[in-house]
Motif scaffolding. Structure first.
Motif, PDB file in Angstrom:
ATOM      1  N   ARG A  33       0.836  -1.216   0.000  1.00 23.05           N
ATOM      2  CA  ARG A  33       0.000   0.000   0.000  1.00 23.05           C
ATOM      3  C   ARG A  33       0.861   1.252   0.000  1.00 23.05           C
ATOM      4  N   THR A  34       1.898   1.260   0.818  1.00 19.92           N
ATOM      5  CA  THR A  34       2.779   2.423   0.915  1.00 19.92           C
ATOM      6  C   THR A  34       3.450   2.718  -0.421  1.00 19.92           C
ATOM      7  N   LEU A  35       3.861   1.656  -1.116  1.00 21.53           N
ATOM      8  CA  LEU A  35       4.535   1.819  -2.409  1.00 21.53           C
ATOM      9  C   LEU A  35       3.551   1.922  -3.575  1.00 21.53           C
ATOM     10  N   ARG A  36       2.257   1.800  -3.264  1.00 23.25           N
ATOM     11  CA  ARG A  36       1.192   1.875  -4.276  1.00 23.25           C
ATOM     12  C   ARG A  36       1.380   0.828  -5.375  1.00 23.25           C
ATOM     13  N   ILE A  37       1.644  -0.401  -4.913  1.00 25.03           N
ATOM     14  CA  ILE A  37       1.749  -1.539  -5.831  1.00 25.03           C
ATOM     15  C   ILE A  37       0.807  -2.627  -5.336  1.00 25.03           C
TER      16      ILE A  37
END
Length: 67
Positions: A33-37
């Protein structure tokens, strides 16, 4: 041997003394989620427990480079 003579105790927490799968799965999902993957499927996570971090990350996120 008395407790005062023990200088070091090492614990293997990955499934030996503590069931850490839930914590590991949440960490992987949070990272994605943090890396938007896209997060890997939950069934993939137990297969990488015990591997070195670089190998585990490569298997969980095979479409992403080190960058």
């Amino acid at each position: 041997m008395s407790a005062s003579s023990i200088r070091l105790a090492v614990f293997d927490l990955d499934g030996t003394l503590v069931d850490s799968l839930g914590h590991i799965a949440r960490a992987v999902q949070h990272t994605a989620r943090t890396l938007r993957i896209a997060a890997p499927p939950p069934s993939a996570i137990p297969r990488v427990i015990g591997l070195s971090l670089d190998v585990a990350i490569a298997r969980l996120f095979p479409d992403h480079t080190d960058d």
